[in-house]
Design a protein around this motif. Sequence first.
Motif, short mmCIF file in Angstrom:
data_model
loop_
_atom_site.label_atom_id
_atom_site.label_comp_id
_atom_site.label_asym_id
_atom_site.label_seq_id
_atom_site.Cartn_x
_atom_site.Cartn_y
_atom_site.Cartn_z
N GLN A 111 8.09 -8.34 -2.91
CA GLN A 111 9.14 -7.34 -3.08
C GLN A 111 8.78 -6.34 -4.17
N ALA A 112 8.18 -6.85 -5.25
CA ALA A 112 7.83 -5.95 -6.36
C ALA A 112 6.80 -4.92 -5.92
N ARG A 113 5.80 -5.39 -5.17
CA ARG A 113 4.73 -4.47 -4.76
C ARG A 113 5.20 -3.46 -3.72
N ALA A 114 6.26 -3.80 -3.00
CA ALA A 114 6.77 -2.88 -1.98
C ALA A 114 7.87 -1.98 -2.51
N TYR A 375 -5.94 -0.24 -3.53
CA TYR A 375 -5.86 -0.43 -2.07
C TYR A 375 -4.50 -0.98 -1.67
N ARG A 376 -4.01 -2.00 -2.41
CA ARG A 376 -2.70 -2.56 -2.09
C ARG A 376 -1.59 -1.53 -2.31
N SER A 377 -1.77 -0.70 -3.35
CA SER A 377 -0.75 0.32 -3.61
C SER A 377 -0.71 1.36 -2.51
N PRO A 402 -3.35 -7.16 1.96
CA PRO A 402 -2.38 -6.25 1.38
C PRO A 402 -1.22 -7.04 0.77
N GLY A 403 -0.45 -6.39 -0.06
CA GLY A 403 0.71 -7.06 -0.64
C GLY A 403 1.99 -6.73 0.07
N SER A 404 1.94 -5.76 0.97
CA SER A 404 3.17 -5.27 1.60
C SER A 404 3.46 -6.01 2.90
#
Length: 942
Positions: A111-114, A375-377, A402-404
């Motif tokens: 949730q934080a990364r998205a 990349y994740r961002s 990815p984190g999303s």
Amino acid sequence: MAAEFRLLGGVGVDIDGRPADIGHARQQCVLVALLVDVNQTVSVDQLVDRVWGERPPLRAIGTLHSYVTRLRRALADAKDVAIVRRSGGYAISVDDMLTVDVRLFGHLLTQARAAPDPDRAAALFAQALALWRGDALTGLDSSWAATVREGLARQRAAAELEHTDLRLRLGQHAELVAELFTRASEHPLDERVASQLMLALYRTGRQAEALAHYQGIRALLAEELGADPGADLHQLHQQILTADPLIATPAASARQSPPPVAPRQLPAPPVWFTGRDKELTALTAALTAGEGPGGTVAISAIGGSGGIGKTGLALHWAHQHIDEFPDGQLHVNLRGFDPTEPPTQPAVAVRGFLDALGVVGNAMPADPDARAAMYRSVVAGKRMLIVLDNAADSTHVVPLLPGSPTCTVLVTSRDRLAGLVAAHGARPLPLDVLSEAEARTLLATRLGAGRLAAEPDAVAELLACCGGFPLALSILAGRATAHPEFPLAELAAELRDATTRLGALDEGDPAASLPAVLSWSYAALKPDQAAVFGLLGLAPGPDISVPAAGSLTDLPAGRVRAALRALERVSLLQQDVPGRYRMHDLVRLYAVEQAGRDQSKQNRDAALRRLTDFYVHTAHAGDGFLNPYASPIDIGQPAPGCHPQPLDDGAAALAWFDAEHPNLLAAQQSAAEQGWHQSVWQVAWALTGFHWLRGHLHDDVTVCRAGLAAAGHLDNPTVLAMAHGRLGLACARASRHAEAVEQLQRALALAEQAGDLPNQAYIHWALAQALVLQGEDRRALEHATHALNLFQAFDNPAWHARALNLVGWNEAHLGDYDQARAHCEAALALYEGHPDREGEAGTLDSLGYIAHHSGRHAHALDYYDQALTRWLDLGYTYYEANTLDQLGQTHVALGDHDQARAVWQRALKLYQDQHRTADTARIQERLDALGDGGAPAAPPGS
């Protein structure tokens, strides 16, 4: 009451706010092993490995079960939690997975990364990091726990770094200085931590300290690693020196987002893709499961051997669903098993992804971790598909995730990617061979239905030789397409010989060569794993158990388990049943080639001898439980390095025979090919009791015939007589009456010539059984009486009772029911002092027959029910069918046609399973006569 599970520190469970007693560290490890895969089945083998590693205790499975029982008691008050037994393992079922702090940690990070709002993102990171109470899984000492602990520590460290970056953007540099000084002292070589501390110091007006810290880490890097600071840290140093306004305030230093792009990196879909409906449905289900609030990244791990079609499946599905990923598709061949080039490093793959996403070179960090974070961002919040093809293992994949939750990841690998499944919730999708229908469709698509219809026999042989292996089928189709004038029968002939089959599937091009593709997996093995792989190819039979593999390889249980798991991990073996491993026939041929190249003939022969002795000695121990009153034979000592499997009781013996039956048949055939006549005869002797009990009548004739042929080479008249006797009785039960009597008479002549009275008694008993099956009741009674007299003289109560029963059975067939009852009741009385459940059940069956034909039908029902209870307890389906057959006649005599129909249907199924065609036809006639409720014609003799 609600339960909360704590793993991020010391392991603990709170139920309704109060701590639960979950036992000692090893028991806690069982709980953790289930919780990391919460709501998923963890196999017993996996649990043993996670709790004890490569040195499990002798009774690890029993100990595991006791730990599970105790944990169930400890969690009994938690209504939202249950530890359940599922096929092959256990699962901990939790209504809300976020009550497991590891799951909650991952959920909050996602949730934080998205989160588009930095304040909201920072708050979520803080909430996630506050869950930690120390090192994860404190107090657990297994190697698996250490691996999980390290993985979680890396996730925590990454989250701390991302959280700090956010706080710096939000202007919280003053609050961060003390925290960053502590972190820098703990990680003195971490350039990203150093850059964060320098930035925080600079923004709080402490420029000199920031520059001094740079000089300190620069000196330390040179001393410890012989390296200079990376480009990012060097650039920050220059910016601090020059008071660059870009780093003066959070707003000025924030990176500009890269321009939106939609990369389209997917290779073309496979042209000849066929079948795989179940797998395609599973991939779509995984995509759907990851959607919605609180969802996680949908990761599907497609595993299987080289040439099985993993990449083709991934690309076919990806192109089918391409419209669901409007923000683009990324693809990289990680070359995890490529013999011509080294594996693609994750950092290189990330750089390629960022290039495709439009990040310009001067905006790309030099530090691999920072680059992965960028990349994740960049992909956060985008609906993208990321295909990671041909990964070496889980560590090859993790930096590319990815984190999303809006992204979907497909991974293909010959490795099972267990770490990806355990730590990142990937859904495993093991890929096996094509079904026969799918394989036929593939050939028809490539060659045309007309060409297949013109040569049906050749096509059937081609399909059988390829065994559904997609690459093998494609190579054959390519060869047939290149020569449309060649008959398919020529290809089939080339594949028919197993010694040349792999050569026929080698087109010279590594991409069109099955041996080359298999060699890539083989090259990745350690030497001891490669040696085990080669020896497994020599093993006769369709699969092999862990104990059998231990004798084959002469390795301790822990090492052989580790080797088998390693081979399974790279998809050279499959474990369809817990503890049993199989190879595809084409992989087996490749393994045999490697064994021939890497192992001496002496080593190969010794391995096969150990395995043969494993089957012989374990089978004889099992036969001792199933057939305890058979004449004993001397089988000598097993070969050095052979460790027969211990069997505790009759149930364990029967289960072992059921599982190993195809392997025992194959082992006997292999021993015959090697000229190991003693082993061939011994396997036949050990299998006969099991064959009778399970109704494998034709298999029994085959093994007894091989045993007799082998006995002819042993120059042992006693063994030869016993072999003739066993074959005779096997033929009698299989309705080969003439051959049965001939073999038994030869056996009797040999026993009489040798003066072997015990064997004479047994052969008279067998002759009586054979003759009664032919309807020669008078001659049968003569032999039964002769056997009875001999057994009485030997003071052998068990065989004395069996002979009494057989005499009574023959007398009943001759209509002398009073005398028959007396003999059978005398047998039953003997069994009271000398228990023999098989003999007792047979005698009860005889008394049922006598009661039925004496008009005492109620007594007959009682006797038959008692006999059936014993047959069912013993698992003796051959005799169960016979008793059901007769019980049906008694129900008819009582006018209870529904019961008759029910028991005859059960008998019919057993007769069909046992391939007893005459009995099947007879029962079917009776059922037909019974019809839908009418009275049947009376069976003969009723």
